[in-house]
Design a protein around this motif. Sequence first.
Motif, PDB file in Angstrom:
ATOM      1  N   THR A 196       0.905  -1.138   0.044  1.00 52.60           N
ATOM      2  CA  THR A 196      -0.071  -0.014   0.093  1.00 52.60           C
ATOM      3  C   THR A 196       0.914   1.262   0.199  1.00 52.60           C
ATOM      4  O   THR A 196       1.820   1.407   0.803  1.00 52.60           O
ATOM      5  CB  THR A 196      -0.844   0.047   1.121  1.00 52.60           C
ATOM      6  OG1 THR A 196      -1.649  -1.363   1.205  1.00 52.60           O
ATOM      7  CG2 THR A 196      -1.800   1.183   1.043  1.00 52.60           C
ATOM      8  N   PHE A 197       0.536   2.266  -0.845  1.00 47.25           N
ATOM      9  CA  PHE A 197       1.287   3.509  -0.943  1.00 47.25           C
ATOM     10  C   PHE A 197       0.659   4.458   0.481  1.00 47.25           C
ATOM     11  O   PHE A 197      -0.524   4.733   0.376  1.00 47.25           O
ATOM     12  CB  PHE A 197       0.983   4.086  -2.155  1.00 47.25           C
ATOM     13  CG  PHE A 197       1.986   5.492  -2.331  1.00 47.25           C
ATOM     14  CD1 PHE A 197       3.251   5.400  -2.587  1.00 47.25           C
ATOM     15  CD2 PHE A 197       1.283   6.846  -2.231  1.00 47.25           C
ATOM     16  CE1 PHE A 197       3.876   6.519  -2.609  1.00 47.25           C
ATOM     17  CE2 PHE A 197       1.957   7.786  -2.392  1.00 47.25           C
ATOM     18  CZ  PHE A 197       3.353   7.907  -2.472  1.00 47.25           C
ATOM     19  N   SER A 200       5.134   7.209   4.078  1.00 50.94           N
ATOM     20  CA  SER A 200       6.536   6.734   4.057  1.00 50.94           C
ATOM     21  C   SER A 200       6.885   6.123   2.888  1.00 50.94           C
ATOM     22  O   SER A 200       8.030   5.644   2.714  1.00 50.94           O
ATOM     23  CB  SER A 200       6.781   5.936   5.519  1.00 50.94           C
ATOM     24  OG  SER A 200       6.056   4.465   5.392  1.00 50.94           O
ATOM     25  N   GLY A 201       6.043   5.586   2.037  1.00 52.53           N
ATOM     26  CA  GLY A 201       6.467   4.888   0.843  1.00 52.53           C
ATOM     27  C   GLY A 201       5.379   3.620   0.467  1.00 52.53           C
ATOM     28  O   GLY A 201       4.282   3.851   0.906  1.00 52.53           O
ATOM     29  N   ILE A 202       6.169   2.586   0.380  1.00 55.78           N
ATOM     30  CA  ILE A 202       5.298   1.220   0.178  1.00 55.78           C
ATOM     31  C   ILE A 202       5.462   0.525   1.192  1.00 55.78           C
ATOM     32  O   ILE A 202       6.615   0.276   1.826  1.00 55.78           O
ATOM     33  CB  ILE A 202       5.566   0.384  -1.255  1.00 55.78           C
ATOM     34  CG1 ILE A 202       5.598   1.282  -2.459  1.00 55.78           C
ATOM     35  CG2 ILE A 202       5.085  -0.964  -1.338  1.00 55.78           C
ATOM     36  CD1 ILE A 202       4.002   1.775  -2.799  1.00 55.78           C
ATOM     37  N   ALA A 203       4.307  -0.047   2.048  1.00 53.41           N
ATOM     38  CA  ALA A 203       4.334  -0.672   3.177  1.00 53.41           C
ATOM     39  C   ALA A 203       3.073  -1.532   3.238  1.00 53.41           C
ATOM     40  O   ALA A 203       1.847  -1.603   2.555  1.00 53.41           O
ATOM     41  CB  ALA A 203       4.300   0.359   4.358  1.00 53.41           C
ATOM     42  N   GLU A 234      -0.997   1.392  10.240  1.00 54.60           N
ATOM     43  CA  GLU A 234       0.094   0.564  10.359  1.00 54.60           C
ATOM     44  C   GLU A 234      -0.387  -0.505  11.662  1.00 54.60           C
ATOM     45  O   GLU A 234      -0.672  -0.134  12.742  1.00 54.60           O
ATOM     46  CB  GLU A 234       1.262   1.201  10.714  1.00 54.60           C
ATOM     47  CG  GLU A 234       2.491  -0.239  10.888  1.00 54.60           C
ATOM     48  CD  GLU A 234       3.786   0.689  10.881  1.00 54.60           C
ATOM     49  OE1 GLU A 234       4.757  -0.211  10.927  1.00 54.60           O
ATOM     50  OE2 GLU A 234       3.871   1.856  11.186  1.00 54.60           O
TER      51      GLU A 234
END
Length: 255
Positions: A196-197, A200-203, A234
């Motif tokens: 998932t975008f 902080s980026g892709i996680a 998260e």
Amino acid sequence: MLLTPGPYNSAYYEHSFLADKLGVELVEGRDLFVRDETVFMRTTQGPKRVDVIYSRIDDDFLDPLVFRPDSLLGVPGLMLAYRAGNVSLANAVGTGVADDKAIYSYMPEIVRFYLGEEPILQNVPTWRCREPEALAYVLDHLEELVVKEVNGSGGYGMLVGPAADAETRRLFAEKLRRRPDNFIAQPTLALSTCPTFVGSGIAPRHVDLRPFVLTGADKVRIVPGGLTRVALTEGSLVVNSSQGGGTKDTWILGE
């Protein structure tokens, strides 16, 4: 047609998706009116009679002349037309009882009673907290379980035990003791994750899939697609859009 509260509702994407796949109009309460106990839709070519409505509005807001008088979402006079037999509600007033989470726990028994068959799909183990033995188990294992209000929705009023701190679990245990009939509990499921975008980026974020199954007179059809919901926080297992969750495109690979 599908009656929606409007684009500010957290499930509006789902309403739009369903209306598109069903090939029906997506309308708000202000698009409809009642005359002579009959429901009409306002169109650029004049009033068009409405025969069937699939309502995605809570019963309390459906008709301000019968339920909440302050509702701006419903259609004044709708229940009068419904009682006169001039319009059908695909999900009639009161059918929300079938969505009661305690009812879910009885489904295997319901299948056996009415069909005389064993269920093909197994239920998630569910403890009905109004039963003393179940309540005792839930209170002893709060750190392992997800506890939900039987009539709750949208991720409200629930406890995810493994993600809650000791004080939160203690306060929730008090609610359970006061109103055990209002809760069920289930094991914490291991949801899949999907890239998932995020900021902080892709996680990885947890996701679930809501398929849509249409039941007709002679067959059951699964819509080629569905609603993939993603928990943007998260570590969160709560994917509901009302709790900050999002959606993802759902791709069906086939011939």
